[in-house]
Design a protein around this motif. Structure first.
Motif, mmCIF file in Angstrom:
data_model
loop_
_atom_site.group_PDB
_atom_site.id
_atom_site.type_symbol
_atom_site.label_atom_id
_atom_site.label_comp_id
_atom_site.label_asym_id
_atom_site.label_seq_id
_atom_site.Cartn_x
_atom_site.Cartn_y
_atom_site.Cartn_z
ATOM 1 N N SER A 191 0.730 -1.352 -0.133
ATOM 2 C CA SER A 191 -0.087 -0.022 -0.143
ATOM 3 C C SER A 191 1.018 1.134 -0.120
ATOM 4 O O SER A 191 0.599 2.202 -0.738
ATOM 5 C CB SER A 191 -0.987 -0.091 1.123
ATOM 6 O OG SER A 191 -1.997 -0.852 1.101
ATOM 7 N N ASP A 192 1.901 1.370 0.794
ATOM 8 C CA ASP A 192 2.711 2.241 0.770
ATOM 9 C C ASP A 192 3.643 2.741 -0.582
ATOM 10 O O ASP A 192 3.773 3.810 -0.943
ATOM 11 C CB ASP A 192 3.902 2.350 1.876
ATOM 12 C CG ASP A 192 3.258 2.281 3.310
ATOM 13 O OD1 ASP A 192 2.266 2.918 3.519
ATOM 14 O OD2 ASP A 192 3.964 1.899 4.290
ATOM 15 N N ILE A 193 3.926 1.545 -1.009
ATOM 16 C CA ILE A 193 4.525 1.544 -2.409
ATOM 17 C C ILE A 193 3.779 2.110 -3.485
ATOM 18 O O ILE A 193 4.046 2.976 -4.318
ATOM 19 C CB ILE A 193 5.020 0.165 -2.912
ATOM 20 C CG1 ILE A 193 6.309 -0.399 -2.116
ATOM 21 C CG2 ILE A 193 5.359 0.181 -4.651
ATOM 22 C CD1 ILE A 193 7.634 0.359 -2.368
ATOM 23 N N TYR A 194 2.282 1.634 -3.528
ATOM 24 C CA TYR A 194 1.483 1.967 -4.581
ATOM 25 C C TYR A 194 1.242 3.530 -4.362
ATOM 26 O O TYR A 194 0.997 4.184 -5.398
ATOM 27 C CB TYR A 194 0.346 1.161 -4.326
ATOM 28 C CG TYR A 194 -0.683 1.418 -5.440
ATOM 29 C CD1 TYR A 194 -0.630 0.569 -6.636
ATOM 30 C CD2 TYR A 194 -1.892 2.175 -5.317
ATOM 31 C CE1 TYR A 194 -1.160 0.883 -7.837
ATOM 32 C CE2 TYR A 194 -2.844 2.369 -6.661
ATOM 33 C CZ TYR A 194 -2.276 1.507 -7.650
ATOM 34 O OH TYR A 194 -3.248 1.777 -8.982
ATOM 35 N N SER A 195 0.923 3.932 -2.957
ATOM 36 C CA SER A 195 0.773 5.477 -2.893
ATOM 37 C C SER A 195 1.760 6.416 -3.289
ATOM 38 O O SER A 195 1.584 7.396 -3.822
ATOM 39 C CB SER A 195 0.309 5.521 -1.338
ATOM 40 O OG SER A 195 -0.663 4.845 -0.797
ATOM 41 N N ILE A 196 2.944 6.161 -3.018
ATOM 42 C CA ILE A 196 4.014 6.796 -3.359
ATOM 43 C C ILE A 196 4.511 6.829 -4.771
ATOM 44 O O ILE A 196 4.801 7.881 -5.659
ATOM 45 C CB ILE A 196 5.400 6.543 -2.483
ATOM 46 C CG1 ILE A 196 6.384 7.755 -2.598
ATOM 47 C CG2 ILE A 196 5.945 5.395 -3.049
ATOM 48 C CD1 ILE A 196 7.690 7.565 -1.595
ATOM 49 N N ALA A 197 3.918 5.721 -5.401
ATOM 50 C CA ALA A 197 4.047 5.648 -7.050
ATOM 51 C C ALA A 197 3.237 6.737 -7.539
ATOM 52 O O ALA A 197 3.773 7.088 -8.742
ATOM 53 C CB ALA A 197 3.786 4.256 -7.424
ATOM 54 N N TYR A 198 2.194 7.074 -6.985
ATOM 55 C CA TYR A 198 1.260 7.992 -7.761
ATOM 56 C C TYR A 198 1.142 9.139 -6.937
ATOM 57 O O TYR A 198 0.242 10.239 -6.987
ATOM 58 C CB TYR A 198 -0.265 7.260 -7.723
ATOM 59 C CG TYR A 198 -0.126 6.202 -8.669
ATOM 60 C CD1 TYR A 198 -0.339 6.508 -10.178
ATOM 61 C CD2 TYR A 198 -0.355 4.901 -8.425
ATOM 62 C CE1 TYR A 198 -0.511 5.645 -11.044
ATOM 63 C CE2 TYR A 198 -0.415 4.017 -9.327
ATOM 64 C CZ TYR A 198 -0.476 4.285 -10.524
ATOM 65 O OH TYR A 198 -0.254 3.173 -11.583
ATOM 66 N N SER A 199 2.137 9.425 -5.970
ATOM 67 C CA SER A 199 2.222 10.770 -5.532
ATOM 68 C C SER A 199 2.623 11.993 -6.331
ATOM 69 O O SER A 199 2.565 13.187 -5.834
ATOM 70 C CB SER A 199 3.358 10.823 -4.346
ATOM 71 O OG SER A 199 4.625 10.370 -4.831
#
Length: 245
Positions: free
Chosen positions: A99-107
């Motif tokens: 979830s953290d990876i996915y969130s920062i990927a679209y930051s």
């Protein structure tokens, strides 16, 4: 599908359940696992079947030409927006990692590679031997500075390139060097993966150094002379470390 986790296995039934449990516990929805097995004689197939009721798993078992051949097959079989490559003896270190990876990927717009940190773990004692990984930057030209299980690639990076299977240990490094002009990275400063200390790149260090030299020498913006200097420096550093230990 948001995320595809590609796992190459060969007689890895001792380790695979730990990895699958860590994926099962992830809070991110729409995660698939692609297990590409090299024709194991152990219980990998039975383990995959056990977890297919709780995890989306694509599974094939057939002879291959090594880990990078398996990874290439895995990419073609996967459907995720983002792709990562885990060893059977690795695991995600906490439930919110993806979830953290996915969130920062679209930051921010345009990101196509997320790097994070890993812990090198002795599974027998659960001791953390070291933390490693970091940002994708120009230091990648000198040596592999990243934790590959902690890397997450947007699918577009594989639209025109794959792993060169002539490299047996460092084809992931070769892929990054050949893709350097296409990569728009971001760094998550968290330990997202625990990595088993039995991987080939950690066992056959001299082979890693020689293959790294050959890869760097083949890249035009590095070339033979710089690659040779990097190799000598890495060799001295490795030998000094052995003396100290």
């Amino acid at each position: 599908m948001k995320m595809s986790i590609i796992v190459a296995t060969f007689n890895a039934s001792e380790f695979l359940p730990r990895l699958l449990e860590s994926i099962k516990s992830q809070t991110l929805s729409e995660v698939e696992v692609v297990v590409v097995d090299g024709g194991s004689k152990d219980e990998v197939g039975e383990i995959v079947e056990k977890y297919q009721s709780s995890i989306s798993i694509v599974f094939i078992s057939e002879p291959d030409s090594g880990i990078y051949d398996a990874w290439n097959k895995g990419v073609s079989l996967s459907s995720g927006e983002w792709i990562s490559f885990m060893g059977a003896d690795d695991e995600f270190s906490y439930p919110e990692a993806l979830s953290d990876i996915y969130s920062i990927a679209y930051s921010r717009t345009g990101i196509n590679l997320v790097s994070s940190l890993g812990s090198l773990v002795n599974w027998r004692t659960r001791d953390v031997l070291k933390r490693f990984g970091g940002r994708f930057d120009s230091s990648i030209k000198y040596r592999m500075t990243l934790c590959h299980p902690g890397l997450f690639h947007k699918r577009i990076l594989f639209s025109s390139k794959n792993f060169d299977i002539k490299w047996k240990i460092c084809a992931d490094y070769d892929f990054l060097l050949r893709s350097i002009d296409l990569i728009s990275p971001i760094f998550l400063n968290k330990v997202t993966v625990n990595v088993g200390d039995g991987g080939v790149s950690r066992i056959f260090v001299n082979k890693v150094l020689r293959e790294t030299f050959s890869i760097q020498a083949s890249v035009p913006y590095i070339g033979f002379l710089k690659a040779f200097l990097y190799y000598i420096f890495a060799k001295i550093k490795f030998n000094l470390k052995k003396i100290i230990l």
